[in-house]
Scaffold this motif. Structure first.
Motif, PDB file in Angstrom:
ATOM      1  N   GLY A  49       0.814  -1.207   0.000  1.00  0.00           N
ATOM      2  CA  GLY A  49       0.000   0.000   0.000  1.00  0.00           C
ATOM      3  C   GLY A  49       0.845   1.253   0.000  1.00  0.00           C
ATOM      4  N   ILE A  50       0.388   2.256  -0.742  1.00  0.00           N
ATOM      5  CA  ILE A  50       1.049   3.562  -0.772  1.00  0.00           C
ATOM      6  C   ILE A  50      -0.019   4.625  -0.536  1.00  0.00           C
ATOM      7  N   THR A  51       0.313   5.593   0.323  1.00  0.00           N
ATOM      8  CA  THR A  51      -0.600   6.712   0.574  1.00  0.00           C
ATOM      9  C   THR A  51       0.097   8.020   0.218  1.00  0.00           C
ATOM     10  N   LEU A  52      -0.707   8.987  -0.156  1.00  0.00           N
ATOM     11  CA  LEU A  52      -0.276  10.382  -0.277  1.00  0.00           C
ATOM     12  C   LEU A  52      -1.246  11.160   0.595  1.00  0.00           C
ATOM     13  N   GLY A  53      -0.720  11.816   1.604  1.00  0.00           N
ATOM     14  CA  GLY A  53      -1.605  12.435   2.583  1.00  0.00           C
ATOM     15  C   GLY A  53      -2.474  11.355   3.203  1.00  0.00           C
ATOM     16  N   GLU A  54      -3.760  11.576   3.231  1.00  0.00           N
ATOM     17  CA  GLU A  54      -4.691  10.595   3.794  1.00  0.00           C
ATOM     18  C   GLU A  54      -5.239   9.639   2.734  1.00  0.00           C
ATOM     19  N   ALA A  55      -4.886   9.853   1.480  1.00  0.00           N
ATOM     20  CA  ALA A  55      -5.453   9.052   0.394  1.00  0.00           C
ATOM     21  C   ALA A  55      -4.616   7.806   0.112  1.00  0.00           C
ATOM     22  N   GLY A 130       3.582  11.048   2.623  1.00  0.00           N
ATOM     23  CA  GLY A 130       2.821   9.811   2.493  1.00  0.00           C
ATOM     24  C   GLY A 130       3.564   8.649   3.107  1.00  0.00           C
ATOM     25  N   THR A 131       3.118   7.443   2.757  1.00  0.00           N
ATOM     26  CA  THR A 131       3.735   6.231   3.282  1.00  0.00           C
ATOM     27  C   THR A 131       3.773   5.167   2.196  1.00  0.00           C
ATOM     28  N   VAL A 132       4.693   4.240   2.361  1.00  0.00           N
ATOM     29  CA  VAL A 132       4.755   3.056   1.513  1.00  0.00           C
ATOM     30  C   VAL A 132       4.979   1.876   2.449  1.00  0.00           C
ATOM     31  N   GLY A 133       4.186   0.811   2.252  1.00  0.00           N
ATOM     32  CA  GLY A 133       4.336  -0.299   3.172  1.00  0.00           C
ATOM     33  C   GLY A 133       3.836  -1.618   2.645  1.00  0.00           C
ATOM     34  N   VAL A 134       4.217  -2.646   3.392  1.00  0.00           N
ATOM     35  CA  VAL A 134       3.780  -4.005   3.095  1.00  0.00           C
ATOM     36  C   VAL A 134       3.429  -4.705   4.395  1.00  0.00           C
ATOM     37  N   SER A 135       2.672  -5.795   4.251  1.00  0.00           N
ATOM     38  CA  SER A 135       2.380  -6.657   5.384  1.00  0.00           C
ATOM     39  C   SER A 135       2.218  -8.080   4.869  1.00  0.00           C
TER      40      SER A 135
END
Length: 157
Positions: A49-55, A130-135
């Motif tokens: 998942g990647i977010t920009l701001g809250e999106a 934003g954020t970039v992540g995995v699970s």
């Protein structure tokens, strides 16, 4: 390297290193697609998942992942957003101080998880955008995969 302080030092170095000159929706797609390709090639059972701001601007699930992984990704993303640093780094900071995030952060553990796997997208001169992540893997492996992919993305620019 099992000492939380040593691991934390490495993670903090990664957080300082992985600062971008910019990041937009096209970059999110490029990074996400690159991550999906690498994860598929390695048969990793993860969600990305990647977010920009809250999106949420990119999301994908690979074979073997589940809705539970989505829940973990959301909880780790909230930690990275709230603290402005990697979810792994936040958890390690608490452990290195002899504390437990789950009790000492005084945050709802159904909403926040300080486990490895989500990294802030930081733009020089701007801050965290934003954020970039995995699970889906053990937390150190989730974190390592994101760092590896973010490094490759930065190197390709």
């Amino acid at each position: 390297m099992s000492d939380p302080r040593e691991i934390l030092d490495r993670v903090e170095s990664e957080e300082r290193e992985l600062v971008l000159t910019g990041f937009d929706l096209t970059d999110a797609w490029t990074l996400g697609a690159r991550m999906r390709e690498a994860a598929a090639a390695a048969s990793l059972p993860i969600v990305i998942g990647i977010t920009l701001g809250e999106a949420r601007v990119f999301h994908t699930a690979l074979p073997g992942s589940s809705a539970d992984n989505d829940g973990w990704l959301e909880r780790k993303t909230r930690v990275a957003r709230r603290f402005g640093r990697s979810s792994y780094g936040v958890g390690l900071s608490f452990r290195a101080a002899g504390k437990s995030f789950d009790t000492d952060a005084r945050l709802d553990t159904e909403l926040f998880a300080a486990h490895g796997g989500v990294f802030p997208i930081t733009v020089a001169g701007v801050g965290v955008v934003g954020t970039v992540g995995v699970s889906g893997l053990p937390q150190a492996d989730d974190h390592a995969f994101v760092v590896e992919q973010l490094r490759a993305f930065v190197a390709s620019r």
